[in-house]
Design a protein around this motif. Structure first.
Motif, PDB file in Angstrom:
ATOM      1  N   LEU B  45       0.829  -1.200   0.000  1.00  0.00           N
ATOM      2  CA  LEU B  45       0.000   0.000   0.000  1.00  0.00           C
ATOM      3  C   LEU B  45       0.865   1.252   0.000  1.00  0.00           C
ATOM      4  CD1 LEU B  45      -2.787  -1.071   2.485  1.00  0.00           C
ATOM      5  CD2 LEU B  45      -3.096  -0.442   0.082  1.00  0.00           C
ATOM      6  N   ASP B  46       1.960   1.188   0.722  1.00  0.00           N
ATOM      7  CA  ASP B  46       2.836   2.363   0.782  1.00  0.00           C
ATOM      8  C   ASP B  46       3.410   2.694  -0.591  1.00  0.00           C
ATOM      9  OD1 ASP B  46       2.232   2.503   3.423  1.00  0.00           O
ATOM     10  OD2 ASP B  46       4.122   1.652   4.144  1.00  0.00           O
ATOM     11  N   GLN B  47       3.672   1.661  -1.388  1.00  0.00           N
ATOM     12  CA  GLN B  47       4.151   1.915  -2.760  1.00  0.00           C
ATOM     13  C   GLN B  47       3.142   2.709  -3.585  1.00  0.00           C
ATOM     14  OE1 GLN B  47       5.025  -1.718  -4.833  1.00  0.00           O
ATOM     15  NE2 GLN B  47       6.729  -2.263  -3.511  1.00  0.00           N
ATOM     16  N   ARG B  48       1.865   2.389  -3.381  1.00  0.00           N
ATOM     17  CA  ARG B  48       0.812   3.023  -4.172  1.00  0.00           C
ATOM     18  C   ARG B  48       0.333   4.341  -3.585  1.00  0.00           C
ATOM     19  NH1 ARG B  48      -4.608   4.042  -5.332  1.00  0.00           N
ATOM     20  NH2 ARG B  48      -4.525   4.645  -3.155  1.00  0.00           N
ATOM     21  N   ARG B  49       0.721   4.597  -2.338  1.00  0.00           N
ATOM     22  CA  ARG B  49       0.162   5.719  -1.572  1.00  0.00           C
ATOM     23  C   ARG B  49       0.406   7.053  -2.255  1.00  0.00           C
ATOM     24  NH1 ARG B  49       2.791   5.639   3.819  1.00  0.00           N
ATOM     25  NH2 ARG B  49       3.932   7.419   3.033  1.00  0.00           N
ATOM     26  N   PRO B  50      -0.581   7.908  -2.243  1.00  0.00           N
ATOM     27  CA  PRO B  50      -0.383   9.220  -2.858  1.00  0.00           C
ATOM     28  C   PRO B  50       0.511  10.102  -1.999  1.00  0.00           C
ATOM     29  CG  PRO B  50      -2.552   9.104  -1.822  1.00  0.00           C
ATOM     30  CD  PRO B  50      -1.936   7.740  -1.698  1.00  0.00           C
ATOM     31  N   PRO B 176      10.880   7.748  -8.334  1.00  0.00           N
ATOM     32  CA  PRO B 176       9.426   7.859  -8.085  1.00  0.00           C
ATOM     33  C   PRO B 176       8.575   7.372  -9.242  1.00  0.00           C
ATOM     34  CG  PRO B 176      10.387  10.019  -8.540  1.00  0.00           C
ATOM     35  CD  PRO B 176      11.521   9.042  -8.569  1.00  0.00           C
ATOM     36  N   PHE B 177       9.191   6.748 -10.264  1.00  0.00           N
ATOM     37  CA  PHE B 177       8.440   6.343 -11.459  1.00  0.00           C
ATOM     38  C   PHE B 177       8.353   4.829 -11.645  1.00  0.00           C
ATOM     39  CE2 PHE B 177      10.586  10.434 -12.399  1.00  0.00           C
ATOM     40  CZ  PHE B 177       9.466  11.233 -12.513  1.00  0.00           C
ATOM     41  N   PHE B 178       8.844   4.053 -10.699  1.00  0.00           N
ATOM     42  CA  PHE B 178       8.928   2.600 -10.901  1.00  0.00           C
ATOM     43  C   PHE B 178       9.637   2.314 -12.224  1.00  0.00           C
ATOM     44  CE2 PHE B 178       5.070   3.209  -8.306  1.00  0.00           C
ATOM     45  CZ  PHE B 178       5.396   2.457  -7.189  1.00  0.00           C
ATOM     46  N   CYS B 179      10.691   3.051 -12.478  1.00  0.00           N
ATOM     47  CA  CYS B 179      11.373   2.973 -13.770  1.00  0.00           C
ATOM     48  C   CYS B 179      12.658   2.150 -13.637  1.00  0.00           C
ATOM     49  CB  CYS B 179      11.707   4.373 -14.265  1.00  0.00           C
ATOM     50  SG  CYS B 179      12.622   4.369 -15.807  1.00  0.00           S
ATOM     51  N   PRO B 180      12.822   1.112 -14.466  1.00  0.00           N
ATOM     52  CA  PRO B 180      14.003   0.250 -14.340  1.00  0.00           C
ATOM     53  C   PRO B 180      15.223   0.797 -15.098  1.00  0.00           C
ATOM     54  CG  PRO B 180      12.521  -0.639 -15.980  1.00  0.00           C
ATOM     55  CD  PRO B 180      11.870   0.618 -15.487  1.00  0.00           C
ATOM     56  N   ASP B 181      15.051   1.921 -15.765  1.00  0.00           N
ATOM     57  CA  ASP B 181      16.137   2.493 -16.578  1.00  0.00           C
ATOM     58  C   ASP B 181      16.477   3.855 -15.985  1.00  0.00           C
ATOM     59  OD1 ASP B 181      17.534   4.024 -18.416  1.00  0.00           O
ATOM     60  OD2 ASP B 181      16.232   3.540 -20.120  1.00  0.00           O
ATOM     61  N   PRO B 182      17.653   4.007 -15.351  1.00  0.00           N
ATOM     62  CA  PRO B 182      17.945   5.249 -14.631  1.00  0.00           C
ATOM     63  C   PRO B 182      17.957   6.472 -15.544  1.00  0.00           C
ATOM     64  CG  PRO B 182      19.855   3.760 -14.671  1.00  0.00           C
ATOM     65  CD  PRO B 182      18.712   3.008 -15.218  1.00  0.00           C
ATOM     66  N   GLU B 183      18.320   6.283 -16.781  1.00  0.00           N
ATOM     67  CA  GLU B 183      18.348   7.452 -17.665  1.00  0.00           C
ATOM     68  C   GLU B 183      16.936   7.903 -18.039  1.00  0.00           C
ATOM     69  OE1 GLU B 183      21.186   7.641 -20.721  1.00  0.00           O
ATOM     70  OE2 GLU B 183      22.728   6.548 -19.568  1.00  0.00           O
ATOM     71  N   ALA B 184      16.094   6.921 -18.295  1.00  0.00           N
ATOM     72  CA  ALA B 184      14.701   7.283 -18.584  1.00  0.00           C
ATOM     73  C   ALA B 184      14.095   7.979 -17.368  1.00  0.00           C
ATOM     74  CB  ALA B 184      13.895   6.033 -18.938  1.00  0.00           C
ATOM     75  N   ALA B 185      14.404   7.476 -16.188  1.00  0.00           N
ATOM     76  CA  ALA B 185      13.872   8.079 -14.964  1.00  0.00           C
ATOM     77  C   ALA B 185      14.254   9.549 -14.888  1.00  0.00           C
ATOM     78  CB  ALA B 185      14.381   7.319 -13.740  1.00  0.00           C
ATOM     79  N   LYS B 186      15.472   9.829 -15.261  1.00  0.00           N
ATOM     80  CA  LYS B 186      15.928  11.221 -15.241  1.00  0.00           C
ATOM     81  C   LYS B 186      15.109  12.067 -16.231  1.00  0.00           C
ATOM     82  CE  LYS B 186      19.888  11.243 -13.653  1.00  0.00           C
ATOM     83  NZ  LYS B 186      21.288  10.756 -13.604  1.00  0.00           N
ATOM     84  N   ARG B 187      14.955  11.556 -17.447  1.00  0.00           N
ATOM     85  CA  ARG B 187      14.167  12.295 -18.443  1.00  0.00           C
ATOM     86  C   ARG B 187      12.731  12.525 -17.970  1.00  0.00           C
ATOM     87  NH1 ARG B 187      16.218   8.214 -21.866  1.00  0.00           N
ATOM     88  NH2 ARG B 187      14.123   7.440 -22.277  1.00  0.00           N
ATOM     89  N   TRP B 188      12.163  11.467 -17.320  1.00  0.00           N
ATOM     90  CA  TRP B 188      10.768  11.569 -16.910  1.00  0.00           C
ATOM     91  C   TRP B 188      10.560  12.632 -15.827  1.00  0.00           C
ATOM     92  CZ3 TRP B 188       9.471   5.593 -16.567  1.00  0.00           C
ATOM     93  CH2 TRP B 188       9.526   5.049 -17.865  1.00  0.00           C
TER      94      TRP B 188
END
Lengths: 357, 357, 357, 357
Positions: B45-50, B176-188
């Motif tokens: 739940l904490d993962q999904r929490r707003p 904060p994006f559940f993103c497995p690619d650190p570079e994409a995470a940065k762009r996002w």
């Protein structure tokens, strides 16, 4: 539980293997008093029937449906309607190879893993032949929702798409591809024929649109109209993807590009939508716009190129799938998509009527 | 019937509105003897929490779950497990605008058309808040299938994709994006922040993979593993598309490019697959390969740009949705996708065990 | 939904009318790998078959069952088993009277009120002929629970009871009444024959006992083993009452007289019960004792004495039901009761296995 | 699947143990737009509430119900209605004896055999406390079928019956036994008090009648109105028998004595029946006559007399059940029977409307 049943109030249970004596379906919960005879079902079966052009399997099945119950003096009685099609073209070919080795991409290995045995003749229960009963049941579902008009067509074969600007609904029945774009149909003749001659196969995308669905069908959460459609479409053999409205394209846009603005309709009662990115469904409930979905069919797994595999003993071997296969299963999947849409909508109409009167 | 229930043997029924006193779920059919406490559920739940980063809604909800039944001395008893989360941050804002006018893209109009009334506060039953209960129920489902490892992540936001070559599962929890690619995470960070500041929103694609699913789960036709997954995913708010394995890409290939050849595995028992275009499912039944799916989330419909709409009287008006909204609902949808995958797999395991022993 | 389906994991759907071309059933969810042929089903159908003595209807139906799917090389495959019996003796008698006037005690009026029409030939869907398919499906259910031994018998006809002291299970198959007491069987010959000659009919009580049911089948509340049995038995045509264990007699006793004390069993493992007032079920779950129930069949409604009624236009008239009727439907109901017990138990075993492993 | 759920379209799922923090129910599928507040439910709960006379258990539970969802501005919204009652009187008594030894007649042994563990405090999930939620859900069902009037009453305690000639519906609410015969009520004071003082218990028969049910509710076979009622009633704790109409008495009569002749009704439209042996149901479908059933409650198994039993290790022991028990559970079962009748009828009305419009 629903291993082989589909729907809630209008409930279809199918049975039968490709090479058994017959296949069939029981349609339970049908409203009484609908005019129904075999003649209402057969035309839809004929659309799906194999052997009608060189672009589909050459298996010759008349697919003649019989109604065994639930109809009296030409009307549905509200009791279960039993439908049966006898299997005619059960060519007594040699299945010893398929019996021993698993065809990659087919259900062979998974069935054996689950049940410990399988009827390997022509794919047994996993044969696309089962979809004939979906088409037959769908023909009954149509009678339950006469206000709805359904149009399914092939939008793409092997990556080659129709041009939406050339969309002509009248064209769909005029070519062997259920293709609404005459130029695409022409290209596909070559494309599919080449695949067929090479013993290869192609994937396809089928689109379906339902017009006349009033606002209010569906349910908030787990029986959402879109969730039911997704489950229904994904249950068709060879389907690997389902989109409602803009589908994956919506995931690439913004809130502004994806908005479906509303304004008062000309009749002052039903509102008008300025776009339909949502595919006619919001919050799981129909909005009154056309309900639209797209369905991805993988290429037929049966190809002439030998593929690495194992046999039932686990030994390495190779398999080439000879036989009478559809070079593009998506084509004959088109009437099946339309039937599943009809079944979902009729079921949801009845559920809505039950709850909301 | 399944308006607000999901699953066959492991059956989840959710209830509650965004701004009512609480939301909850009843998980029925859970196997007995599993160690379970709130501590097994809360982390998910904490993962999904707003309210955890500026990239999600600023609503502040502790989302503290309570187990009200079905657990005794730390173990599940086999009787229904009742879960409840009290709604805390029911900011008494002014809903008069939403009460009167329909927000395009939301369920407002469809609910009114269906039921004749709706709880308009914060979206009522159609609020994404309901998905908290899916995550809670999913945490229980995980305990039923401990052999399965689930990994969900965001693969694409607003059309900007991760680079599979940079996939790093360990990265998913670090941004904060559940993103497995650190570079994409940065762009996002930039991408999503720009959308947020502009009062706009973005769509996203979430991928989920289940490892450790043995061959044999699923059913031949209407309870196919892929059909159940498709229905489950499409039932999540804002989802418009579902793919299994290669999905729509399979529709663009050939039988050769789509083949998943098999060979004897190194242990001599379980076969090895040389590809997984099928996403671990053939004929509706798992093959032992990882089960994979992709889910398309539309952009949040709530945007600051005024959109043409009508009010309950049918008069033309405009609406801008102020408030605390996720600029990209797909992000917080990631744990929900994972939870639905867990629920489907646990249910299918139990159904398989019931039928096949 | 379950208009014409029964069971959860082992799910039976029946179809067909008395005077249509055939009747049938689809048995879905059957475990794979069970040896099954028509020869496993036919003997049970033969028990129920009409026309075998003057004490049952003189309709001549061979009731020859065919298996159309779900069995391969003599084994169940786990896919749906389709069973069909063709209707042979559809004597083209004159139904004009039944078509017009409602037979009191029959479903005639209720069907018309519900559906607006009905197949009046031989009772249509409400004919006891449907129970043949229950018996056929029950024969399959028996194979799922080979550890269970079922014994059903007539305990009472027209108020004349068997003497429990003379109970002899071997006697049941030796007389046309499924009567375990040879003296009662003798008395019933006269009793039933008199009713038959007078064009009258008699009620009956059928008892059924299942031995070998282990402790633990069933569920706490709405799928209680006793609740499922009660629903199953009451769904048989002409049944008006169901008792588990001591039934209504329990309601007349005290906590002391109704106790089922326990003590360690001789094997040190399974406990021994000193009485079985509970009929082998406590809290909805089997206790390991024999599961017992009693079922009340009303007298056949078809009698020669004219009964006041109305026709479809609502006008007063009288009706005498000529034709080939069972003077005591409870007799042929005996194998049906046994079949329903088998179906409930097999289903519950599978549900238990699914949840508890 | 329906371990802890009941109903098809109006679907109730209950949860909670006797000594957990709360018990509850989710009522799904309720039609929208019905006026509903706690005040519509509480009076029915108060009828069932313990501790109101010396003839029922002295447990003191206010049984104050809260509606947590599904109602907005005083009206049902069509979304799930969550009901909860907090457990107040969880007297922290010593359960060590019950934890170790099985109480014969209770679910103790069966639960342990099924699940391997159980919540033994106050009976846990098998406590009659669960029936409070049936009564609460039943209060909602009544609002769905306002045209139906329900009357349940105790017809017999410990074999002592009411005199039908003295039946007075107004009397039912005037005595602590739900007894319509003032003289029987007087006798029962002595009878039940003696049992109570002796630490013994008595069985009871409850009758229920529904007036105003139109012809046409129900379904031909497995969802027969009488089959659904039988399952519903048998699912109530301590129930061992169910009769529809004349029940077992019908089994002792003839076709003539059991006939329900019809004649044109005074309004020229609805026919009039001259008897109601069938209990208002023919062929599984309502006939328009009052729907009647009788339900047998066994004596409470908790008695002060020591009973032979075994403990969890299988060792012989004895148990006397001290505590606050109903000397006759059938009494407080009366509102539960009425509630189950309401739930079945409301569900069937909705199913009928869904299929037949």
């Amino acid at each position: 539980m629903s291993y082989n049943s589909f729907g809630h109030m209008l409930r279809v249970t199918t049975w039968g293997e490709s090479h058994g004596p017959a296949i069939g379906a029981v349609v339970d919960g049908c409203p009484p008093g609908l005019a129904l005879s075999e003649g209402d079902i057969q035309p839809f079966l004929d659309q799906r029937r194999p052997g009608q052009s060189k672009f589909t399997t050459q298996r010759q099945e008349p697919d003649r449906v019989r109604i065994l119950s639930g109809v009296f003096e030409g009307q549905t009685t509200g009791t279960p309607i039993s439908l049966m099609i006898e299997n005619v073209d059960q060519r007594s070919k040699d299945y010893s190879e398929v019996a021993k080795a698993y065809r990659p991409g087919h259900a062979d290995y998974a069935y054996d893993a689950k049940y410990g045995l399988r009827d390997y003749r022509g794919g047994g229960r996993s044969s696309a032949r089962e979809t004939a009963m979906r088409v037959a049941a769908g023909a009954i579902a149509r009678l339950v929702i006469p206000q709805v008009t359904l149009t399914a067509y092939v939008a793409e074969i092997g990556g080659d798409r129709i041009d939406p600007a050339r969309f002509d609904a009248g064209e769909i029945a005029r070519n062997p591809f259920f293709c609404p774009d005459p130029e695409a149909a022409k290209r596909w003749e070559t494309l599919v024929d080449e695949a067929r001659l090479a013993g290869s196969s192609l994937g396809a995308v089928v689109e379906c649109r339902a017009e006349g669905v009033p606002a209010g069908w569906g349910a908030p959460l787990y029986a959402k109209l879109d969730a039911e459609l997704a489950g229904a479409m994904m249950s068709i053999n060879a389907v690997k993807g389902v989109e409602i409205g803009d589908g994956f394209d919506a995931a690439r846009g913004t809130g502004e590009s994806n908005a479906d603005p509303m304004r008062p309709g000309p009749d002052g009662d039903t509102p008008e939508f300025l776009a339909n990115h949502a595919g006619g469904i919001a919050g799981g409930i129909s909005t009154g716009q056309p309900v639209t979905c797209r369905v991805a069919f993988k290429p037929t797994s049966s190809i002439l190129t030998p593929v690495e595999t194992i046999d039932r003993e686990g030994t390495a071997t190779q398999i080439r799938t000879k036989g009478r296969h559809d070079p593009c299963v998506g084509i004959r999947g088109t009437p099946v998509v339309e039937a599943m849409m009809a079944l979902v909508l009729a079921d949801q109409m009845m559920m809505h009527r039950g709850q909301c009167g």
